[in-house]
Design a protein around this motif. Structure first.
Motif, short mmCIF file in Angstrom:
data_model
loop_
_atom_site.label_atom_id
_atom_site.label_comp_id
_atom_site.label_asym_id
_atom_site.label_seq_id
_atom_site.Cartn_x
_atom_site.Cartn_y
_atom_site.Cartn_z
N LEU A 35 -32.50 -20.66 56.83
CA LEU A 35 -32.98 -19.95 55.65
C LEU A 35 -32.85 -20.78 54.38
CD1 LEU A 35 -31.54 -16.39 56.39
CD2 LEU A 35 -33.92 -17.13 56.55
N LEU A 36 -31.92 -21.73 54.36
CA LEU A 36 -31.80 -22.61 53.20
C LEU A 36 -33.03 -23.48 53.03
CD1 LEU A 36 -28.06 -23.77 53.39
CD2 LEU A 36 -29.05 -21.92 52.03
N PHE A 37 -33.67 -23.86 54.15
CA PHE A 37 -34.92 -24.61 54.05
C PHE A 37 -35.95 -23.80 53.25
CE2 PHE A 37 -33.20 -26.70 57.87
CZ PHE A 37 -33.48 -28.03 57.59
N PHE A 38 -36.06 -22.53 53.56
CA PHE A 38 -37.05 -21.69 52.88
C PHE A 38 -36.76 -21.60 51.39
CE2 PHE A 38 -37.25 -19.10 57.10
CZ PHE A 38 -37.82 -20.19 57.73
N ALA A 39 -35.47 -21.43 51.05
CA ALA A 39 -35.11 -21.30 49.64
C ALA A 39 -35.44 -22.57 48.86
CB ALA A 39 -33.61 -20.98 49.52
N VAL A 40 -35.11 -23.72 49.42
CA VAL A 40 -35.37 -24.99 48.72
C VAL A 40 -36.87 -25.28 48.68
CG1 VAL A 40 -34.89 -27.47 48.72
CG2 VAL A 40 -33.09 -25.85 49.32
N TRP A 41 -37.62 -24.88 49.71
CA TRP A 41 -39.07 -25.02 49.64
C TRP A 41 -39.63 -24.22 48.46
CZ3 TRP A 41 -40.42 -23.97 55.52
CH2 TRP A 41 -40.00 -25.09 56.27
N GLY A 42 -39.14 -23.00 48.30
CA GLY A 42 -39.59 -22.20 47.17
C GLY A 42 -39.26 -22.86 45.84
#
Length: 320
Positions: free
Chosen positions: A203-210
């Motif tokens: 889920l950290l990948f998604f946050a940093v992508w955003g």
């Protein structure tokens, strides 16, 4: 399509070649590696301390890296005239913006992946409350040093970029060390990595992508300092949006304004599963899928907004 691929690839390479990228990555990894030493000050909560601290470090340093990458690859190219040169060729403005987003997100994926692997190693070191695995900790820091030495040797011998070579070597050595660490016993007992927290790390990948998409959005109009300021405010408001703007007791115009702000702001709480890990609650696969859909839609929204802002941007005056 070829222009899109070339711009995205060059953006990815330029991001990894920036010295500040390696400095931020190395700083984040050093902090993550030092967190187990702080576990002596808590009682039976050492894993929670390391998990919370490592995930928070990845998020904060991911935000800084996203802003700096976007500023170096977009704002700087507007100032030195590179964008004007690209626009003189058959490259559409929307192609330029979307390719920049893809390239920066790819670089941030490398950043988060290495930090997540470091977090798994750090949690493995801190599993024992009363005696840390100092051997594993020393090897961890030796790997970071070895990647820096490799980058220096490559730079000295072949004039290759130090930062990108060090990061590539780190991308190879750190996962290998994490795998080997699974087969090294501690006082005769095998202590496996906490693979159960991998869904939370995903889920950290998604946050940093955003974050990366948001920084590209504002890089079309703002310089690095202003971009960092605005993105930091958005990051902080997104952390507390549930408490500030998800109030169902308001009515009328105030309630409508709150709903609009709540919809526009990214809700980082969707990607923060440290509390669930502390309560030993698994993160369901369907939750990860819905979080992925949410961040893809939000990135699409930011991308359309970025293309709209860049479409009428005067770039010729920035090249003087």
């Amino acid at each position: 399509m070829l222009n899109f691929f070339n711009i995205a690839r060059n953006t990815f390479r330029e991001s990894l070649r920036e010295p500040i990228f390696f400095i931020l990555l190395a700083s984040a990894m050093i902090m993550i590696g030092l967190f187990p030493s702080l576990s002596m000050f808590v009682f039976r909560e050492q894993v929670k301390l390391v998990v919370d601290s490592s995930m928070a470090t990845t998020l904060v340093f991911g935000l800084l890296t996203a802003v700096l990458c976007a500023s170096h690859t977009i704002s700087r190219e507007m100032r030195n005239g590179t964008v004007l040169l690209l626009m003189s060729k058959p490259v559409h403005r929307w192609t330029f913006v979307v390719a920049k987003i893809v390239g920066i997100i790819s670089a941030l994926t490398v950043f988060v992946f290495i930090c997540n692997v470091a977090s798994l190693i750090s949690i493995r070191i801190a599993k024992d409350q009363f005696q840390l695995d100092f051997t594993a900790m020393y090897i961890y820091f030796a790997v970071i040093l070895a990647t820096a030495v490799f980058g220096m040797v490559r730079n000295y011998m072949n004039q290759a970029p130090f930062s990108s070579n060090a990061i590539i070597m780190m991308l190879i050595l750190m996962p290998l060390y994490a795998i080997v660490l699974n087969f090294i016993p501690v006082r005769g007992e095998f202590m496996m990595l906490r693979f159960d927290i991998i869904p939370a790390l995903i889920l950290l990948f998604f946050a940093v992508w955003g974050m990366g998409t948001i920084t590209v959005l504002f890089s079309t109009r703002l310089d690095m300092v202003a971009n960092l300021t605005v993105c930091t405010i958005i990051f902080l408001l997104g952390l507390v949006s549930n408490y500030l703007f998800a109030d169902g007791n308001s009515s009328g115009l105030i309630s409508f304004i709150y709903k609009v702000i709540y919809a526009i702001l990214p809700n980082w709480q969707f990607f923060w599963m440290a509390d669930a890990i502390a309560d030993h609650q698994p993160v369901p696969i369907y939750y990860i899928a819905w979080a992925f859909v949410y961040i893809v839609l939000y990135m699409l929204f930011c991308s359309i907004w970025a293309m709209a802002l860049f479409q009428n941007r005067e770039i010729a005056k920035d090249s003087r």
